[in-house]
Enzyme design. Structure first.
Site, mmCIF file in Angstrom:
data_model
loop_
_atom_site.group_PDB
_atom_site.id
_atom_site.type_symbol
_atom_site.label_atom_id
_atom_site.label_comp_id
_atom_site.label_asym_id
_atom_site.label_seq_id
_atom_site.Cartn_x
_atom_site.Cartn_y
_atom_site.Cartn_z
ATOM 1 N N HIS A 219 39.079 38.661 40.268
ATOM 2 C CA HIS A 219 40.516 38.913 40.447
ATOM 3 C C HIS A 219 41.287 37.666 40.045
ATOM 4 O O HIS A 219 40.708 36.591 39.927
ATOM 5 C CB HIS A 219 40.826 39.230 41.921
ATOM 6 C CG HIS A 219 40.608 38.059 42.833
ATOM 7 N ND1 HIS A 219 39.347 37.664 43.226
ATOM 8 C CD2 HIS A 219 41.465 37.161 43.388
ATOM 9 C CE1 HIS A 219 39.439 36.590 43.986
ATOM 10 N NE2 HIS A 219 40.714 36.248 44.098
ATOM 11 N N ASP A 221 44.758 35.533 41.506
ATOM 12 C CA ASP A 221 45.566 35.500 42.727
ATOM 13 C C ASP A 221 47.021 35.862 42.395
ATOM 14 O O ASP A 221 47.536 35.459 41.353
ATOM 15 C CB ASP A 221 45.500 34.104 43.370
ATOM 16 C CG ASP A 221 44.117 33.786 43.946
ATOM 17 O OD1 ASP A 221 43.274 34.696 44.043
ATOM 18 O OD2 ASP A 221 43.893 32.606 44.301
ATOM 19 N N HIS A 275 38.669 34.822 38.752
ATOM 20 C CA HIS A 275 37.612 34.152 39.506
ATOM 21 C C HIS A 275 36.964 35.130 40.484
ATOM 22 O O HIS A 275 37.482 36.224 40.727
ATOM 23 C CB HIS A 275 38.168 32.913 40.235
ATOM 24 C CG HIS A 275 39.288 33.207 41.175
ATOM 25 N ND1 HIS A 275 40.566 33.483 40.763
ATOM 26 C CD2 HIS A 275 39.335 33.277 42.525
ATOM 27 C CE1 HIS A 275 41.344 33.698 41.799
ATOM 28 N NE2 HIS A 275 40.620 33.586 42.897
#
Ligand code: OGA
Ligand code: NI
Length: 333
Positions: A219, A221, A275
């Site tokens: 994903h 952030d 990440h």
């Protein structure tokens, strides 16, 4: 409704884990990680008096990786140690004590102790429990979600929040200068002193089939930036040029992620990093990301000074709350 915590599942999963935690071969970390490379996310010394050099390093890391580590960042090591000590102690409390902080089902707020309820694509679950609560600004804090046990939980978290401002300001200043803006303009675009710091503690219990599971799937952030400190168990991975790499921890470094809002304000010059997190067979991993976010009703879009006929806006402007709603519900931005 009884929610099953991963910490409890881990206690009775000695050799195998329930099927819903087993990732497809496209995601299994053992199959998808580049082995044996020395490629490392950049490490930047924030105390270097040569600011231009620091700016260049941050621009380079934020454009090519979307992630970097900072050392000599000004947060006392003791402050970080104490933040981690009390967070770990909270998760080691008996289940019923932790449940007192549980997010109520159906609650709109993200704050509280919990385990992700909804399954992800392909019906998979992540091997993690978490605690979310805001640590800044004081007007946004809801102490209902701050553990009372251990007793120094509050003091240690307040201390960490207080020391974060120096790093956050320095990072935003460098990110701003690196785009040719005035030093304060990036921070202002994110809400200035009204920016919200949302702390999350990720608790990833030991996992007998660690090679097949993920703590957090891939994903980016939603935040502006995320500043993360891990315990000493490796597991964070960053994706660069379509390959997954282990992020090697540097003692006492803070790990900075560029989030979606910085990518948007920079009109795509800085990249939010894709990440994910692995889990460990023998040890419990814990991490403490702080999501530095715009206030929910602030409209965020490409900075007006960065768009013109030659560089049209690559992103829509919208309220941060709206952005989060679309991302969480997987509707187009
Ligand atoms: C997250 C995250 C990574 C980690 O919680 O958003 O990316 O190392 N965590 O725990
Ligand atoms: Ni993340």
């Amino acid at each position: 409704m009884e929610v099953e915590r991963v910490q409890e599942i881990a206690n009775f999963s000695k050799e195998t884990i329930p099927e819903e935690f087993i990732r497809t071969t496209y995601e299994q970390p053992a199959l998808t990680t580049v082995q044996g490379t020395v490629l490392e996310v950049p490490v930047i010394d924030l105390s270097d008096p040569d600011e231009e050099k620091v700016v260049r390093a941050i621009v380079d890391a934020s454009s090519n990786w979307g992630m970097f580590q900072v050392v000599n960042h000004g947060i006392p090591h003791e402050t970080v140690r104490k933040l981690k000590e009390v967070g770990k102690a909270f998760f080691e409390l008996p289940p019923q004590e932790k449940e007192a902080y549980a997010k109520s089902p159906g609650s709109q707020s993200i704050e509280g102790y919990g385990t992700k309820l909804q399954r992800e694509v392909e019906g998979k679950k992540a091997w993690v429990d978490h605690l979310f609560h805001k640590i800044w600004p004081p007007s946004e804090i809801n102490y209902q979600f701050w553990p009372k046990n251990p007793p120094s939980y509050r003091k240690n978290n307040e201390e960490y929040a207080k020391h974060m401002h120096g790093v956050v300001d320095k990072l935003f200043r460098c990110l701003s200068l690196g785009l040719g803006l005035e030093g304060n303009e990036m921070k202002e675009a994110m809400g200035g002193d009204n920016m919200v710091y949302l702390l999350k503690i990720n608790y990833y219990p030991q996992c007998p089939q660690a090679d097949l599971a993920l703590g957090v799937p891939a994903h980016t952030d939603m935040s502006a930036i995320t500043i993360l400190v891990p315990n000493d168990v490796q597991g964070l991975q960053a994706c660069k040029d379509d390959h997954w790499y282990d992020v090697e921890y540097i003692p006492n470094a803070l790990i900075v992620h560029i989030g979606d809002q910085i990518e948007i304000v920079s009109n795509g010059k800085y990249k939010s990093v894709l990440h994910r997190a692995k889990v460990n067979k023998e040890k419990t991993r814990i991490s403490w990301p702080v999501f530095v976010e715009p206030p929910s009703d602030l409209e965020v879009g490409p900075h007006p000074k960065l768009v013109n006929e030659a560089y049209p806006p690559k992103f829509k402007s919208k309220k941060y709350s709206q952005y989060c709603f679309c991302k969480l519900n997987k509707t187009p931005q």
